[in-house]
Every structure is written in C-alpha cells, then in structure tokens.
Design a protein around this motif. Structure first.
Motif, PDB file in Angstrom:
ATOM      1  N   VAL A  38       0.726  -1.080   0.126  1.00 21.47           N
ATOM      2  CA  VAL A  38      -0.030   0.163  -0.038  1.00 21.47           C
ATOM      3  C   VAL A  38       0.955   1.354  -0.015  1.00 21.47           C
ATOM      4  O   VAL A  38       0.578   1.962  -0.616  1.00 21.47           O
ATOM      5  CB  VAL A  38      -1.070  -0.106   1.246  1.00 21.47           C
ATOM      6  N   TRP A  39       2.090   1.127   0.792  1.00 20.79           N
ATOM      7  CA  TRP A  39       2.919   2.298   0.499  1.00 20.79           C
ATOM      8  C   TRP A  39       3.546   2.678  -0.492  1.00 20.79           C
ATOM      9  O   TRP A  39       4.467   3.515  -0.473  1.00 20.79           O
ATOM     10  CB  TRP A  39       3.708   2.428   2.055  1.00 20.79           C
ATOM     11  N   GLY A  40       3.596   1.613  -1.431  1.00 24.34           N
ATOM     12  CA  GLY A  40       4.202   2.110  -2.613  1.00 24.34           C
ATOM     13  C   GLY A  40       5.687   1.208  -2.862  1.00 24.34           C
ATOM     14  O   GLY A  40       6.373   1.528  -4.077  1.00 24.34           O
ATOM     15  N   VAL A  41       5.809   0.244  -2.207  1.00 26.93           N
ATOM     16  CA  VAL A  41       7.045  -0.489  -2.269  1.00 26.93           C
ATOM     17  C   VAL A  41       6.857  -1.432  -3.447  1.00 26.93           C
ATOM     18  O   VAL A  41       5.748  -2.103  -3.804  1.00 26.93           O
ATOM     19  CB  VAL A  41       7.406  -1.569  -1.322  1.00 26.93           C
ATOM     20  N   LYS A  42       7.793  -1.325  -4.471  1.00 27.70           N
ATOM     21  CA  LYS A  42       7.435  -2.215  -5.777  1.00 27.70           C
ATOM     22  C   LYS A  42       7.487  -3.798  -5.582  1.00 27.70           C
ATOM     23  O   LYS A  42       8.331  -3.997  -4.688  1.00 27.70           O
ATOM     24  CB  LYS A  42       8.593  -1.873  -6.403  1.00 27.70           C
ATOM     25  N   GLN A  43       6.660  -3.991  -6.152  1.00 23.84           N
ATOM     26  CA  GLN A  43       6.388  -5.478  -5.984  1.00 23.84           C
ATOM     27  C   GLN A  43       8.021  -6.391  -6.149  1.00 23.84           C
ATOM     28  O   GLN A  43       7.910  -7.437  -5.538  1.00 23.84           O
ATOM     29  CB  GLN A  43       5.306  -6.210  -6.844  1.00 23.84           C
TER      30      GLN A  43
END
Length: 151
Positions: A38-43
């Motif tokens: 959710v915080w935007g860490v890349k998969q």
C-alpha cells in the motif's frame, strides 16, 4: 477456534498459546507485506527481499529439518488427530510388535506414553502421525454409546 479445539481435545493451555503465537506471527507478516504494498514498495523489490529471506531461512531449516517436521506434525496433531490426552492407545509397529500405553503428554516435539511395564515412551510427533494407532478409549466410548442407545 483454537479455544474450542483446546477444550475438545483436552490439550494443555501452553500448547494453545504456542499455536496462537504462530498464527499471530503469520498474520503479522501478511499485514506487513500488505502495508508495504500500500505504501508503494515495488512488488519486484519486495519479491527479491522475501526470496532472499526465505532462502536464508530455508538453508537454516534444511540443517534442522527434523525440528521443522516435528513442529509441523505438532500442529497437525493439535487440529486433526483423533488421539487426546489420557486416551489408551495401541501403536502397531509391525506384525509382531506393538506399543500399548496411555497418552500422558502431547508436546511440541514429542508425544509421551505411559506404559504398564516400561514406564514412559516418547515418540517424535512426525513418527506418531505416521503410525497405525488403535484408540482403545475411543472404542470404549463408542461401545458405551451403543449400549445406551440399545437400552
């Protein structure tokens, strides 16, 4: 669900605490992963990190596979095995060899049986779930129930 299983199978409260802690750990890890996404860490970055951690943990557990096997077997015994504390059982080891005793303790790594002649026998959980077991106490309960229905 864990409290219900504890009361039905007459398992020690300490064992229920351990199972709850394992489930809480799994849920916490899943929550951390979800928050990171959710915080935007890349998969891709998350997958590389998780893959690295799992590789290190896998190598460490490979050296201790029997411990991991016993813990997994303990969870299976907790939720699905028909044997409870104080049940009298017969473990069929082979054609000519049987172990008979009363279940004294179901722990994280071992099941302890009290026998009439040799005292206590401890079996690793991973072997206990693989053996053919005849539950004498359960048979007596079934017979008593059948006798009550007939009367």
């Amino acid at each position: 669900m864990i409290k219900k299983t504890l009361s039905e199978k007459l398992i020690q409260e300490s064992r229920g605490i351990l199972i709850r802690n394992i489930i809480n750990l799994i849920l916490t890890l899943m929550g951390i992963i979800l928050i990171a996404l959710v915080w935007g860490v890349k998969q891709a970055d998350l997958a590389v990190f998780i893959g690295s951690v799992l590789t290190v943990v896998g190598v460490a557990f490979f050296a201790q596979w029997s411990i991991l096997s016993n813990i997994t077997s303990s969870i299976i015994i907790f939720f699905n095995h028909p044997v409870k504390l104080n049940d009298s059982i017969i473990i069929l080891e082979g054609k000519d060899y049987v172990i008979e005793g009363k279940v004294a303790n179901i722990g994280l790594f071992f099941v302890t049986l009290e026998t009439e002649d040799s005292g206590e026998i401890t079996l690793p959980n991973n072997l206990f779930i693989l053996k053919s077991i005849k539950n004498i106490t359960n048979e007596k309960r079934i017979q008593a129930k059948a006798n009550d229905n007939i009367q």
